[in-house]
Motif scaffolding. Structure first.
Motif, PDB file in Angstrom:
ATOM      1  N   ALA A 381      43.077  49.333  30.375  1.00  0.00           N
ATOM      2  CA  ALA A 381      44.350  49.737  30.950  1.00  0.00           C
ATOM      3  C   ALA A 381      44.753  48.793  32.081  1.00  0.00           C
ATOM      4  O   ALA A 381      43.904  48.118  32.688  1.00  0.00           O
ATOM      5  CB  ALA A 381      44.248  51.166  31.489  1.00  0.00           C
ATOM      6  N   LYS A 382      46.031  48.741  32.377  1.00  0.00           N
ATOM      7  CA  LYS A 382      46.515  47.949  33.508  1.00  0.00           C
ATOM      8  C   LYS A 382      45.796  48.362  34.778  1.00  0.00           C
ATOM      9  O   LYS A 382      45.633  49.541  35.052  1.00  0.00           O
ATOM     10  CB  LYS A 382      48.026  48.150  33.704  1.00  0.00           C
ATOM     11  N   SER A 383      45.343  47.389  35.545  1.00  0.00           N
ATOM     12  CA  SER A 383      44.716  47.694  36.834  1.00  0.00           C
ATOM     13  C   SER A 383      45.738  48.326  37.766  1.00  0.00           C
ATOM     14  O   SER A 383      46.917  47.965  37.754  1.00  0.00           O
ATOM     15  CB  SER A 383      44.145  46.415  37.451  1.00  0.00           C
ATOM     16  N   TYR A 384      45.288  49.244  38.596  1.00  0.00           N
ATOM     17  CA  TYR A 384      46.208  50.039  39.415  1.00  0.00           C
ATOM     18  C   TYR A 384      47.066  49.187  40.335  1.00  0.00           C
ATOM     19  O   TYR A 384      48.184  49.555  40.693  1.00  0.00           O
ATOM     20  CB  TYR A 384      45.438  51.083  40.232  1.00  0.00           C
ATOM     21  N   TYR A 385      46.583  48.020  40.742  1.00  0.00           N
ATOM     22  CA  TYR A 385      47.286  47.171  41.692  1.00  0.00           C
ATOM     23  C   TYR A 385      48.167  46.114  41.027  1.00  0.00           C
ATOM     24  O   TYR A 385      49.016  45.511  41.664  1.00  0.00           O
ATOM     25  CB  TYR A 385      46.261  46.440  42.577  1.00  0.00           C
ATOM     26  N   SER A 386      47.953  45.852  39.741  1.00  0.00           N
ATOM     27  CA  SER A 386      48.550  44.679  39.095  1.00  0.00           C
ATOM     28  C   SER A 386      50.064  44.797  38.984  1.00  0.00           C
ATOM     29  O   SER A 386      50.599  45.798  38.486  1.00  0.00           O
ATOM     30  CB  SER A 386      47.961  44.490  37.698  1.00  0.00           C
ATOM     31  N   SER A 387      50.768  43.783  39.426  1.00  0.00           N
ATOM     32  CA  SER A 387      52.206  43.710  39.189  1.00  0.00           C
ATOM     33  C   SER A 387      52.454  43.509  37.702  1.00  0.00           C
ATOM     34  O   SER A 387      51.566  43.095  36.945  1.00  0.00           O
ATOM     35  CB  SER A 387      52.830  42.581  40.015  1.00  0.00           C
ATOM     36  N   TYR A 388      53.660  43.802  37.278  1.00  0.00           N
ATOM     37  CA  TYR A 388      53.968  43.854  35.855  1.00  0.00           C
ATOM     38  C   TYR A 388      55.444  43.545  35.656  1.00  0.00           C
ATOM     39  O   TYR A 388      56.161  43.263  36.621  1.00  0.00           O
ATOM     40  CB  TYR A 388      53.610  45.241  35.292  1.00  0.00           C
ATOM     41  N   GLY A 389      55.915  43.598  34.435  1.00  0.00           N
ATOM     42  CA  GLY A 389      57.333  43.371  34.174  1.00  0.00           C
ATOM     43  C   GLY A 389      57.557  42.710  32.829  1.00  0.00           C
ATOM     44  O   GLY A 389      56.994  41.650  32.541  1.00  0.00           O
ATOM     45  N   ASP A 401      38.946  46.951  38.289  1.00  0.00           N
ATOM     46  CA  ASP A 401      39.652  48.144  38.750  1.00  0.00           C
ATOM     47  C   ASP A 401      38.597  49.164  39.180  1.00  0.00           C
ATOM     48  O   ASP A 401      37.817  49.648  38.361  1.00  0.00           O
ATOM     49  CB  ASP A 401      40.523  48.711  37.630  1.00  0.00           C
ATOM     50  N   LYS A 402      38.596  49.494  40.460  1.00  0.00           N
ATOM     51  CA  LYS A 402      37.578  50.401  40.985  1.00  0.00           C
ATOM     52  C   LYS A 402      37.702  51.814  40.430  1.00  0.00           C
ATOM     53  O   LYS A 402      36.754  52.612  40.551  1.00  0.00           O
ATOM     54  CB  LYS A 402      37.645  50.439  42.507  1.00  0.00           C
ATOM     55  N   GLY A 413      33.356  48.589  38.718  1.00  0.00           N
ATOM     56  CA  GLY A 413      34.498  48.185  37.912  1.00  0.00           C
ATOM     57  C   GLY A 413      35.119  46.872  38.309  1.00  0.00           C
ATOM     58  O   GLY A 413      36.089  46.418  37.683  1.00  0.00           O
ATOM     59  N   ARG A 414      34.580  46.228  39.353  1.00  0.00           N
ATOM     60  CA  ARG A 414      35.097  44.941  39.775  1.00  0.00           C
ATOM     61  C   ARG A 414      34.446  43.813  38.967  1.00  0.00           C
ATOM     62  O   ARG A 414      33.648  44.060  38.084  1.00  0.00           O
ATOM     63  CB  ARG A 414      34.862  44.764  41.280  1.00  0.00           C
ATOM     64  N   ILE A 415      34.786  42.563  39.309  1.00  0.00           N
ATOM     65  CA  ILE A 415      34.280  41.401  38.582  1.00  0.00           C
ATOM     66  C   ILE A 415      33.163  40.739  39.385  1.00  0.00           C
ATOM     67  O   ILE A 415      33.343  40.386  40.552  1.00  0.00           O
ATOM     68  CB  ILE A 415      35.405  40.377  38.327  1.00  0.00           C
ATOM     69  N   LEU A 416      32.010  40.551  38.743  1.00  0.00           N
ATOM     70  CA  LEU A 416      30.864  39.917  39.378  1.00  0.00           C
ATOM     71  C   LEU A 416      30.918  38.407  39.136  1.00  0.00           C
ATOM     72  O   LEU A 416      31.071  37.959  38.002  1.00  0.00           O
ATOM     73  CB  LEU A 416      29.559  40.485  38.814  1.00  0.00           C
ATOM     74  N   SER A 417      30.762  37.626  40.224  1.00  0.00           N
ATOM     75  CA  SER A 417      30.762  36.168  40.078  1.00  0.00           C
ATOM     76  C   SER A 417      30.055  35.534  41.273  1.00  0.00           C
ATOM     77  O   SER A 417      29.465  36.218  42.113  1.00  0.00           O
ATOM     78  CB  SER A 417      32.193  35.635  39.948  1.00  0.00           C
ATOM     79  N   THR A 418      30.130  34.217  41.335  1.00  0.00           N
ATOM     80  CA  THR A 418      29.439  33.423  42.347  1.00  0.00           C
ATOM     81  C   THR A 418      30.128  33.490  43.707  1.00  0.00           C
ATOM     82  O   THR A 418      31.347  33.620  43.804  1.00  0.00           O
ATOM     83  CB  THR A 418      29.371  31.966  41.894  1.00  0.00           C
ATOM     84  N   GLN A 428      37.984  42.289  42.911  1.00  0.00           N
ATOM     85  CA  GLN A 428      38.974  42.706  41.931  1.00  0.00           C
ATOM     86  C   GLN A 428      40.334  42.162  42.352  1.00  0.00           C
ATOM     87  O   GLN A 428      40.573  41.907  43.527  1.00  0.00           O
ATOM     88  CB  GLN A 428      39.025  44.230  41.809  1.00  0.00           C
ATOM     89  N   GLY A 429      41.215  41.969  41.400  1.00  0.00           N
ATOM     90  CA  GLY A 429      42.545  41.468  41.709  1.00  0.00           C
ATOM     91  C   GLY A 429      43.087  40.654  40.550  1.00  0.00           C
ATOM     92  O   GLY A 429      42.340  40.245  39.650  1.00  0.00           O
ATOM     93  N   THR A 430      44.384  40.401  40.565  1.00  0.00           N
ATOM     94  CA  THR A 430      44.919  39.482  39.567  1.00  0.00           C
ATOM     95  C   THR A 430      44.352  38.093  39.794  1.00  0.00           C
ATOM     96  O   THR A 430      44.378  37.243  38.918  1.00  0.00           O
ATOM     97  CB  THR A 430      46.458  39.469  39.585  1.00  0.00           C
TER      98      THR A 430
END
Length: 508
Positions: A381-389, A401-402, A413-418, A428-430
């Motif tokens: 599903a669309k992340s709660y914060y993500s802009s759209y249109g 998305d937490k 629910g976030r993204i794990l990285s370096t 998390q974020g766009t």
């Protein structure tokens, strides 16, 4: 709101493309944009501001305008002659207005509202550092053939990147340039795939290729390192894996080295030109250009910012570079005709203003030809914060998305990285969605080395999986209030554009 994130808009975004064309007129021919030698000049007393001065591209005009810059109390920092952009400093508060009256100047304006300091991104919330004990637990629970921390990387499985890596991890002849806060290339997951020859520091508006200049100034400037790992962390038995673990990654640093980490226009102009001139096939842009979240074309300073950055990113496209950008974390409907911007200018005192995103542009994401990316969570599903249109979002990808909880060891629910200093963490974020798309584009470029930026964008869309608009009212944070309305059908809609990108199809 942090300006680090990720978003943009495609050829599908006809309203923005057409309005930009009408507003800016025909842009100059873009053949090569090596910066001319910077010239020294006097400056007036008082606090200095940075400016972009946009001109015709013939040498006579450029030389004439450079002389006008110095004659009016300014100094030339860099001249990108093939796109007609001059980066200048001046302490004269009337400098922009004066330069706009000079023959050959097509637009000119200040790139900030606060004085220069001694030398924004789109993540949502603070980074969560992975503890040593949790890392050890993940390693124990990793499956055969996985990287030690891959059990928590639900995002790879969501787009088939784990399976794609077994078929084709990407070509070392393809480089993704991370235009960001800097990349810690000493990280063991990034060092094998890092391209120092295609990296630089563009903070001043002029590329500094001194060895190591591309690195983050401190561990708090962690955004670029996280993004780089999402793209190309090596499958080397250490830590995490990237979506395209066989491609190269470069760092083009544009963030101010202070706590603001602001991304000013002259830095971004430098970055796009540098990437294009150094053979970077894909750029990732998880930010908006400061200090304006939306740049309105009826303001001469903001118009000059749009003009300068657009010239640079179009130059990159013409040199064969696909630019990918995040859509933003404001949960804004970018196809609406009235949005409240209460964060601009973010380098001085913000003021509330209502803007029309068809006339006031989020840069670089709403520039023509840039791939605009929305974010999704583990449930798709669309992340709660993500802009759209509708007509603005091109594609979507995992951004975290937490509120969408995965069935992973950490249930994060976030993204794990370096992260810098050999660490790992969740964001998390766009900002996190955009590098997933950039990495899939790199896989496509690996499979189709002759593909143009437009063809790569078309492939991204054609291979995407579109869940369609939700049947129930969208309540991203579960508080019982409808947060956004999806418009469109199964093939193209406002939440996902053409759909969620698919790494496995990119290599099949």
């Amino acid at each position: 709101m942090s300006h680090l994130r990720s978003r943009r808009r495609p050829g599908v975004a006809a309203p923005v493309v057409l309005s930009l064309t009408a507003a800016l007129g025909l842009l100059p021919s873009l053949a090569s944009a090596a910066p001319a030698q910077a010239s020294a000049a006097r400056t007036a007393d008082g606090p200095a501001l940075a400016y972009v001065v946009n001109t015709a591209t013939d040498h006579r005009t450029i030389e004439s305008v450079e002389k006008a810059v110095t004659a009016n109390g300014g100094s030339v920092v860099a001249t990108y002659d093939r796109i007609g952009v001059i980066v200048a400093h001046s302490a004269d508060p009337d400098f922009g207005r004066t330069l706009r009256a000079v023959r050959g100047v097509q637009s000119a304006g200040a790139t900030r509202t606060a004085p220069l300091s001694a030398a924004g991104t789109t993540d949502e919330g603070a980074v969560q550092v992975l503890s040593e004990s949790r890392a050890a637990e993940l390693t124990r629970r990793s499956a055969a053939g996985q990287e030690p921390l891959e059990a928590d990387q639900w995002d790879l499985r969501a787009i088939g990147a784990d399976k794609a890596a077994r078929i084709n991890p990407g070509s070392r002849s393809v480089t993704v340039g991370v235009i960001d806060t800097g990349v810690d290339d000493t990280h063991p997951d990034l060092a094998p795939n890092f391209s120092a020859a295609q990296s630089a520091n563009c903070v001043s508006g002029k590329a500094d290729t001194t060895y190591g200049a591309w690195r983050p100034v401190d561990a708090d400037h962690d955004h670029g390192t996280h993004v780089a790992g999402e793209i190309a962390a090596a499958r080397n038995g250490i830590g995490v894996a990237g979506v395209a673990p066989g491609v190269k990654v470069a760092s083009i640093t544009v963030a101010q080295p202070d706590s603001t980490s602001l991304f000013y226009p002259e830095s971004v102009v430098c970055a796009f030109v540098f990437a294009a001139d150094h053979g970077v096939e894909i750029t990732n842009n998880s930010y908006y250009v400061d200090p304006w979240l939306y740049n309105c074309m009826d303001d001469p300073d903001q118009r000059a910012i749009v003009d300068a950055v657009n010239r640079a990113q179009l130059y990159a496209q013409r040199k064969g570079t696909l630019n990918v950008a995040s859509a933003g974390n404001s949960n804004d409907d970018l196809d609406s005709h009235a949005l409240v911007d209460d964060s601009s200018p973010d380098d001085s005192t913000p003021v509330d203003r209502t803007v029309d995103p068809h006339k006031c542009f989020d840069v670089p994401t709403q520039l023509p030809g840039v791939v605009t990316v929305g974010a999704t969570g583990v449930k798709g599903a669309k992340s709660y914060y993500s802009s759209y249109g509708k007509g603005v979002i091109d594609v979507a990808a995992p951004g975290g998305d937490k509120y969408q909880i995965p069935d992973t060891p950490s249930q994060n629910g976030r993204i794990l990285s370096t992260l810098p200093n050999n660490q790992y963490g969740y964001l998390q974020g766009t900002s996190m969605a955009s590098p997933h798309v950039a990495a899939v584009a790199a896989l496509l470029k690996s499979a189709h080395p002759r593909a143009t930026p437009a063809q790569l964008q078309a492939l991204l869309k054609a291979q995407a999986d579109n869940p369609g608009c939700p049947t129930d009212p969208y309540d991203g944070d579960g508080d019982g209030v409808v947060d956004a309305t999806c418009v469109g059908g199964k093939h193209v809609n406002g939440f996902y554009g053409s759909g969620v990108v698919n790494a496995l199809r990119a290599v099949d």
